[in-house]
Design a protein around this motif. Sequence first.
Motif, mmCIF file in Angstrom:
data_model
loop_
_atom_site.group_PDB
_atom_site.id
_atom_site.type_symbol
_atom_site.label_atom_id
_atom_site.label_comp_id
_atom_site.label_asym_id
_atom_site.label_seq_id
_atom_site.Cartn_x
_atom_site.Cartn_y
_atom_site.Cartn_z
ATOM 1 N N GLU A 18 27.262 48.459 3.217
ATOM 2 C CA GLU A 18 28.642 48.646 2.755
ATOM 3 C C GLU A 18 29.095 47.519 1.838
ATOM 4 O OE1 GLU A 18 30.747 51.342 6.240
ATOM 5 O OE2 GLU A 18 30.826 49.155 6.414
ATOM 6 N N SER A 19 28.525 46.331 1.991
ATOM 7 C CA SER A 19 28.941 45.196 1.167
ATOM 8 C C SER A 19 28.097 45.041 -0.095
ATOM 9 C CB SER A 19 28.857 43.901 1.980
ATOM 10 O OG SER A 19 27.518 43.634 2.369
ATOM 11 N N ALA A 20 27.186 45.962 -0.352
ATOM 12 C CA ALA A 20 26.302 45.837 -1.509
ATOM 13 C C ALA A 20 27.067 45.976 -2.818
ATOM 14 C CB ALA A 20 25.199 46.883 -1.431
ATOM 15 N N LEU A 21 26.606 45.244 -3.824
ATOM 16 C CA LEU A 21 27.071 45.368 -5.206
ATOM 17 C C LEU A 21 25.839 45.438 -6.089
ATOM 18 C CD1 LEU A 21 29.937 42.709 -5.409
ATOM 19 C CD2 LEU A 21 30.215 45.187 -5.569
ATOM 20 N N ILE A 22 25.813 46.402 -7.020
ATOM 21 C CA ILE A 22 24.615 46.600 -7.823
ATOM 22 C C ILE A 22 24.993 46.879 -9.268
ATOM 23 C CG2 ILE A 22 24.522 49.091 -7.269
ATOM 24 C CD1 ILE A 22 21.407 48.739 -7.222
ATOM 25 N N GLY A 23 24.172 46.400 -10.199
ATOM 26 C CA GLY A 23 24.454 46.670 -11.604
ATOM 27 C C GLY A 23 23.469 46.012 -12.540
ATOM 28 N N ASN A 24 23.323 46.589 -13.729
ATOM 29 C CA ASN A 24 22.588 45.952 -14.820
ATOM 30 C C ASN A 24 23.593 45.167 -15.653
ATOM 31 O OD1 ASN A 24 20.297 48.594 -14.843
ATOM 32 N ND2 ASN A 24 19.661 46.458 -14.850
ATOM 33 N N THR A 25 23.682 43.878 -15.363
ATOM 34 C CA THR A 25 24.741 43.027 -15.898
ATOM 35 C C THR A 25 24.272 42.148 -17.062
ATOM 36 O OG1 THR A 25 24.159 41.426 -14.169
ATOM 37 C CG2 THR A 25 25.940 42.968 -13.683
ATOM 38 N N ARG A 71 18.016 57.971 -15.721
ATOM 39 C CA ARG A 71 17.407 59.009 -14.893
ATOM 40 C C ARG A 71 18.140 59.174 -13.573
ATOM 41 N NH1 ARG A 71 11.857 56.786 -15.714
ATOM 42 N NH2 ARG A 71 11.878 56.317 -13.502
ATOM 43 N N LEU A 72 18.644 58.069 -13.047
ATOM 44 C CA LEU A 72 19.266 58.099 -11.727
ATOM 45 C C LEU A 72 20.736 58.488 -11.767
ATOM 46 C CD1 LEU A 72 17.626 54.871 -10.285
ATOM 47 C CD2 LEU A 72 17.279 57.184 -9.421
ATOM 48 N N VAL A 73 21.471 57.996 -12.759
ATOM 49 C CA VAL A 73 22.929 58.180 -12.745
ATOM 50 C C VAL A 73 23.447 59.011 -13.912
ATOM 51 C CG1 VAL A 73 23.210 55.979 -11.528
ATOM 52 C CG2 VAL A 73 23.434 56.030 -14.017
ATOM 53 N N GLY A 74 22.572 59.394 -14.844
ATOM 54 C CA GLY A 74 23.019 60.113 -16.029
ATOM 55 C C GLY A 74 23.331 59.167 -17.173
ATOM 56 N N GLU A 75 23.316 59.701 -18.389
ATOM 57 C CA GLU A 75 23.428 58.857 -19.577
ATOM 58 C C GLU A 75 24.795 58.193 -19.708
ATOM 59 O OE1 GLU A 75 23.170 59.525 -24.359
ATOM 60 O OE2 GLU A 75 21.610 60.439 -23.120
ATOM 61 N N GLU A 76 25.871 58.935 -19.450
ATOM 62 C CA GLU A 76 27.213 58.366 -19.620
ATOM 63 C C GLU A 76 27.434 57.178 -18.687
ATOM 64 O OE1 GLU A 76 31.368 57.999 -20.725
ATOM 65 O OE2 GLU A 76 29.737 59.089 -21.688
ATOM 66 N N GLN A 90 28.965 46.785 -15.842
ATOM 67 C CA GLN A 90 29.692 47.191 -14.640
ATOM 68 C C GLN A 90 28.868 46.976 -13.376
ATOM 69 O OE1 GLN A 90 30.817 51.280 -15.271
ATOM 70 N NE2 GLN A 90 32.717 50.733 -16.305
ATOM 71 N N ARG A 91 29.549 46.515 -12.346
ATOM 72 C CA ARG A 91 28.942 46.352 -11.023
ATOM 73 C C ARG A 91 29.539 47.415 -10.113
ATOM 74 N NH1 ARG A 91 29.059 39.746 -10.312
ATOM 75 N NH2 ARG A 91 28.289 39.252 -12.413
ATOM 76 N N LEU A 92 28.690 48.176 -9.473
ATOM 77 C CA LEU A 92 29.148 49.249 -8.605
ATOM 78 C C LEU A 92 29.142 48.804 -7.161
ATOM 79 C CD1 LEU A 92 27.257 52.359 -10.059
ATOM 80 C CD2 LEU A 92 29.380 51.293 -10.857
ATOM 81 N N ASP A 93 30.231 49.093 -6.439
ATOM 82 C CA ASP A 93 30.195 48.879 -5.001
ATOM 83 C C ASP A 93 29.337 49.964 -4.374
ATOM 84 O OD1 ASP A 93 31.798 51.209 -4.660
ATOM 85 O OD2 ASP A 93 33.628 50.030 -4.728
ATOM 86 N N ALA A 94 29.065 49.834 -3.086
ATOM 87 C CA ALA A 94 28.105 50.716 -2.432
ATOM 88 C C ALA A 94 28.553 52.170 -2.472
ATOM 89 C CB ALA A 94 27.878 50.260 -0.997
ATOM 90 N N GLU A 95 29.824 52.409 -2.198
ATOM 91 C CA GLU A 95 30.318 53.786 -2.173
ATOM 92 C C GLU A 95 30.188 54.440 -3.545
ATOM 93 O OE1 GLU A 95 34.435 56.290 -1.192
ATOM 94 O OE2 GLU A 95 34.298 54.158 -0.706
ATOM 95 N N THR A 96 30.559 53.697 -4.593
ATOM 96 C CA THR A 96 30.452 54.242 -5.945
ATOM 97 C C THR A 96 28.995 54.449 -6.333
ATOM 98 O OG1 THR A 96 32.489 53.080 -6.545
ATOM 99 C CG2 THR A 96 31.131 53.913 -8.345
ATOM 100 N N ALA A 97 28.139 53.506 -5.957
ATOM 101 C CA ALA A 97 26.713 53.641 -6.263
ATOM 102 C C ALA A 97 26.132 54.896 -5.616
ATOM 103 C CB ALA A 97 25.950 52.405 -5.808
ATOM 104 N N ALA A 98 26.581 55.206 -4.414
ATOM 105 C CA ALA A 98 26.111 56.425 -3.741
ATOM 106 C C ALA A 98 26.646 57.670 -4.443
ATOM 107 C CB ALA A 98 26.526 56.404 -2.278
ATOM 108 N N GLU A 99 27.905 57.622 -4.846
ATOM 109 C CA GLU A 99 28.498 58.769 -5.551
ATOM 110 C C GLU A 99 27.780 59.048 -6.874
ATOM 111 O OE1 GLU A 99 32.538 57.613 -5.962
ATOM 112 O OE2 GLU A 99 33.104 58.111 -3.892
ATOM 113 N N GLU A 100 27.324 57.986 -7.532
ATOM 114 C CA GLU A 100 26.663 58.138 -8.834
ATOM 115 C C GLU A 100 25.171 58.436 -8.712
ATOM 116 O OE1 GLU A 100 28.138 58.387 -11.545
ATOM 117 O OE2 GLU A 100 30.124 57.524 -11.221
ATOM 118 N N GLY A 101 24.622 58.369 -7.507
ATOM 119 C CA GLY A 101 23.214 58.677 -7.300
ATOM 120 C C GLY A 101 22.289 57.482 -7.293
ATOM 121 N N LEU A 102 22.853 56.272 -7.324
ATOM 122 C CA LEU A 102 22.019 55.073 -7.329
ATOM 123 C C LEU A 102 21.556 54.714 -5.917
ATOM 124 C CD1 LEU A 102 20.809 53.058 -9.267
ATOM 125 C CD2 LEU A 102 22.940 51.757 -9.207
ATOM 126 N N PHE A 103 22.389 54.992 -4.918
ATOM 127 C CA PHE A 103 22.006 54.852 -3.512
ATOM 128 C C PHE A 103 21.882 56.238 -2.905
ATOM 129 C CE2 PHE A 103 24.279 50.486 -2.915
ATOM 130 C CZ PHE A 103 23.225 49.856 -3.550
#
Length: 255
Positions: free
Chosen positions: A125-132, A150-155, A165-178
């Motif tokens: 839940e505390s994860a943060l992920i991104g290509n920064t 491939r994982l989250v779509g081009e946009e 952008q850094r995605l929190d865990a919930e957003t990363a899951a919504e976008e398909g990264l988690f």
Amino acid sequence: MTWDTVKLEWSDDIATVTVDRPDALNALNVETLEALGEAVGEAGANDARVLVLRGAGDDAFIAGADIAYMKDLSTTEAQAWGELGHDVADAIERFPAPTVAVVDGYAFGGGCEMAMACDLRIGSESALIGNTEIDLGIIPGWGGTQRLPRLVGEETAKRMIFLGQRLDAETAAEEGLFGEVVPDDEIDDRAAELAAELAAKPPFALRAAKDAIAQGYSDVSGLDYEKRTFGSLFGTPDQREGMEAFVENREPEFQ
């Protein structure tokens, strides 16, 4: 083999590779990146049924590459650094059994790229992920420009890469990264549960399924272009300012 900054541990047929530099948020320097590649290779050579990748401590999966090391690299040196990162990420992606990234805490830059090279990703839940990398004056150099879309779509991938952008865990899951998000204090148990479930599946069929899926994105031209472009950015005013600002803990001022 043993390494100072990477651990390879076994539980039955499950290999767990841990990047063990918690004082540096598990950032990848040359020694650690080489050790990571060797540990992944050893796990494969010993027929691991599952490979689990994680970081030591509670703060980071892999916070990224070692910026203090990178900032003064020449174009040629940066090219070699990019090649090394690609080799390790490719080894993870091509591992002959399922791979699971356990993302607990920060996973930026090269850390995000190592997570994306895995087949499955669990986030705390505390994860943060991104290509920064953009704020360092460079681009993702270990496969991020190819694996993230491939994982989250081009946009979404362009927004993450262009804006850092850094995605929190919930957003990363919504976008398909988690694939899933679990409470911080449950991530170890969930990782062990998922690894055991995968290890119980038929290994030849799993490998065939993994290879078949990979056929849909087996073109290496994009990865090759990324490697060349990554190295070419070193020595530019953007890269110098971005990395100097990071090391000096200030905001960059790009001209």
